[in-house]
Design an enzyme around this catalytic site. Structure first.
Site, PDB file in Angstrom:
ATOM      1  N   HIS A 205      11.896 -47.536  16.159  1.00 50.31           N
ATOM      2  CA  HIS A 205      11.848 -46.655  14.993  1.00 50.31           C
ATOM      3  C   HIS A 205      12.447 -45.307  15.387  1.00 50.31           C
ATOM      4  O   HIS A 205      12.280 -44.872  16.536  1.00 50.31           O
ATOM      5  CB  HIS A 205      10.402 -46.381  14.566  1.00 50.31           C
ATOM      6  CG  HIS A 205       9.611 -47.582  14.181  1.00 50.31           C
ATOM      7  ND1 HIS A 205       8.246 -47.636  14.363  1.00 50.31           N
ATOM      8  CD2 HIS A 205       9.962 -48.750  13.607  1.00 50.31           C
ATOM      9  CE1 HIS A 205       7.792 -48.782  13.917  1.00 50.31           C
ATOM     10  NE2 HIS A 205       8.815 -49.482  13.456  1.00 50.31           N
TER      11      HIS A 205
ATOM     12  N   HIS B 256       9.248 -51.534  16.112  1.00 46.86           N
ATOM     13  CA  HIS B 256       8.709 -50.491  16.978  1.00 46.86           C
ATOM     14  C   HIS B 256       9.126 -50.789  18.411  1.00 46.86           C
ATOM     15  O   HIS B 256       9.202 -51.949  18.816  1.00 46.86           O
ATOM     16  CB  HIS B 256       7.179 -50.472  16.876  1.00 46.86           C
ATOM     17  CG  HIS B 256       6.537 -49.461  17.759  1.00 46.86           C
ATOM     18  ND1 HIS B 256       6.608 -48.114  17.503  1.00 46.86           N
ATOM     19  CD2 HIS B 256       5.836 -49.589  18.899  1.00 46.86           C
ATOM     20  CE1 HIS B 256       5.963 -47.463  18.443  1.00 46.86           C
ATOM     21  NE2 HIS B 256       5.483 -48.339  19.308  1.00 46.86           N
TER      22      HIS B 256
ATOM     23  N   HIS C  46       4.391 -39.592  17.371  1.00 45.97           N
ATOM     24  CA  HIS C  46       5.418 -40.137  16.489  1.00 45.97           C
ATOM     25  C   HIS C  46       5.722 -39.215  15.323  1.00 45.97           C
ATOM     26  O   HIS C  46       4.850 -38.484  14.868  1.00 45.97           O
ATOM     27  CB  HIS C  46       4.959 -41.472  15.889  1.00 45.97           C
ATOM     28  CG  HIS C  46       4.438 -42.438  16.875  1.00 45.97           C
ATOM     29  ND1 HIS C  46       3.092 -42.682  17.038  1.00 45.97           N
ATOM     30  CD2 HIS C  46       5.079 -43.211  17.788  1.00 45.97           C
ATOM     31  CE1 HIS C  46       2.929 -43.581  17.997  1.00 45.97           C
ATOM     32  NE2 HIS C  46       4.116 -43.922  18.473  1.00 45.97           N
TER      33      HIS C  46
ATOM     34  N   HIS D 282       6.160 -39.448  11.454  1.00 46.56           N
ATOM     35  CA  HIS D 282       5.744 -40.380  10.402  1.00 46.56           C
ATOM     36  C   HIS D 282       6.539 -40.106   9.127  1.00 46.56           C
ATOM     37  O   HIS D 282       7.091 -39.021   8.943  1.00 46.56           O
ATOM     38  CB  HIS D 282       4.241 -40.277  10.166  1.00 46.56           C
ATOM     39  CG  HIS D 282       3.436 -40.992  11.203  1.00 46.56           C
ATOM     40  ND1 HIS D 282       2.711 -42.126  10.950  1.00 46.56           N
ATOM     41  CD2 HIS D 282       3.281 -40.744  12.534  1.00 46.56           C
ATOM     42  CE1 HIS D 282       2.121 -42.548  12.066  1.00 46.56           C
ATOM     43  NE2 HIS D 282       2.456 -41.715  13.055  1.00 46.56           N
TER      44      HIS D 282
ATOM     45  N   HIS E 181      -1.704 -39.615  18.338  1.00 50.15           N
ATOM     46  CA  HIS E 181      -2.688 -40.699  18.277  1.00 50.15           C
ATOM     47  C   HIS E 181      -3.655 -40.593  19.455  1.00 50.15           C
ATOM     48  O   HIS E 181      -3.327 -40.001  20.487  1.00 50.15           O
ATOM     49  CB  HIS E 181      -1.975 -42.055  18.319  1.00 50.15           C
ATOM     50  CG  HIS E 181      -1.149 -42.325  17.098  1.00 50.15           C
ATOM     51  ND1 HIS E 181      -1.607 -43.065  16.042  1.00 50.15           N
ATOM     52  CD2 HIS E 181       0.107 -41.928  16.775  1.00 50.15           C
ATOM     53  CE1 HIS E 181      -0.664 -43.132  15.110  1.00 50.15           C
ATOM     54  NE2 HIS E 181       0.392 -42.451  15.535  1.00 50.15           N
TER      55      HIS E 181
ATOM     56  N   HIS F  37       5.381 -45.042  10.759  1.00 51.10           N
ATOM     57  CA  HIS F  37       6.382 -44.359  11.575  1.00 51.10           C
ATOM     58  C   HIS F  37       7.672 -44.196  10.786  1.00 51.10           C
ATOM     59  O   HIS F  37       8.061 -45.087  10.031  1.00 51.10           O
ATOM     60  CB  HIS F  37       6.693 -45.150  12.843  1.00 51.10           C
ATOM     61  CG  HIS F  37       5.564 -45.207  13.807  1.00 51.10           C
ATOM     62  ND1 HIS F  37       5.657 -45.860  15.005  1.00 51.10           N
ATOM     63  CD2 HIS F  37       4.315 -44.698  13.767  1.00 51.10           C
ATOM     64  CE1 HIS F  37       4.525 -45.752  15.660  1.00 51.10           C
ATOM     65  NE2 HIS F  37       3.683 -45.051  14.918  1.00 51.10           N
TER      66      HIS F  37
ATOM     67  N   ARG G 108      -5.261 -41.588  14.345  1.00 51.56           N
ATOM     68  CA  ARG G 108      -4.432 -40.378  14.299  1.00 51.56           C
ATOM     69  C   ARG G 108      -5.351 -39.176  14.490  1.00 51.56           C
ATOM     70  O   ARG G 108      -6.217 -38.924  13.661  1.00 51.56           O
ATOM     71  CB  ARG G 108      -3.710 -40.314  12.962  1.00 51.56           C
ATOM     72  CG  ARG G 108      -2.832 -41.546  12.750  1.00 51.56           C
ATOM     73  CD  ARG G 108      -2.421 -41.719  11.309  1.00 51.56           C
ATOM     74  NE  ARG G 108      -1.728 -42.979  11.144  1.00 51.56           N
ATOM     75  CZ  ARG G 108      -0.860 -43.230  10.180  1.00 51.56           C
ATOM     76  NH1 ARG G 108      -0.563 -42.304   9.288  1.00 51.56           N
ATOM     77  NH2 ARG G 108      -0.278 -44.405  10.103  1.00 51.56           N
TER      78      ARG G 108
ATOM     79  N   ASP H 119       9.750 -43.075  16.911  1.00 48.63           N
ATOM     80  CA  ASP H 119       9.072 -43.415  18.169  1.00 48.63           C
ATOM     81  C   ASP H 119       9.461 -42.417  19.246  1.00 48.63           C
ATOM     82  O   ASP H 119      10.640 -42.272  19.567  1.00 48.63           O
ATOM     83  CB  ASP H 119       9.454 -44.825  18.635  1.00 48.63           C
ATOM     84  CG  ASP H 119       8.953 -45.924  17.719  1.00 48.63           C
ATOM     85  OD1 ASP H 119       8.028 -45.662  16.927  1.00 48.63           O
ATOM     86  OD2 ASP H 119       9.482 -47.050  17.798  1.00 48.63           O
TER      87      ASP H 119
END
Length: 177
Positions: A112, A103, A77, A79, A153, A95, A170, A115
């Site tokens: 998002h 999401h 993602h 962020h 992640h 995100h 993360r 995403d």
């Protein structure tokens, strides 16, 4: 107003709209690029390099990763904050979500902006990545990713769980510049 004047007014309105659309498309991507070098976080060995290339209304995302769990998927993602200083990368915030959407599945319009599709690693824990995305830009504007961070992640994104897809800790983070 005469019929002839109404037709002229409608014609001018349509011409104005077409000019506006043309100007908007000129303001879209013209090959601008940004990149990020991802460093390990949360005690992992994950690293990576990612590039973002603006192509019209889309952004081409390419990446190479190492140190991932072999034969697995990891959430990936953009962020909101350009800060990877925390050992667990929580300093990167949530995100990237300029449109305040839930999401969801990347490029669905119900997700998002940050995403993106999961990364899929090989038997050695390496991965190459290519995705064509929309919903963000390669600049520093309100929908821009430059100055934000990109995060890998530990677990795959399920694209359903709120607010982040249940993708776990993360494990790598990098500033997009």
């Amino acid at each position: 107003m005469s019929t002839k004047l109404k037709k002229v007014a409608i014609g001018l309105s349509v011409a104005g709209l077409l000019t506006l659309v043309a100007c908007q498309s000129m303001e879209q991507g013209t090959g601008q690029k940004a990149s990020a070098t991802l460093d390990s976080r949360s005690g992992s060995k994950a690293t990576g390099e990612v590039t973002f290339t603006w192509q019209g209304s889309n952004v081409l995302v390419n990446g190479k990763f190492a140190g991932l769990k072999p034969n697995s998927e990891q959430g990936f993602h953009v962020h909101e904050k350009g800060d990877c200083s925390a050992p667990d990368a929580t300093s990167a915030g949530g995100h990237f979500n300029p449109d305040t959407k839930a999401h969801g599945m990347p490029n669905s319009g119900m997700n998002h902006a940050g995403d993106m599709p999961n990364i899929k690693s090989d038997a050695n824990g390496n991965a190459t990545y290519t995705a064509t995305m929309h919903g963000f830009a390669v600049n520093t504007g309100p929908t821009g990713v430059v100055g934000r961070s990109v995060v890998v992640h530990r677990d795959p994104d399920d694209y359903k769980s709120q607010p982040a897809g249940n993708s776990g800790p993360r494990i790598a983070c990098g500033l997009i510049k």
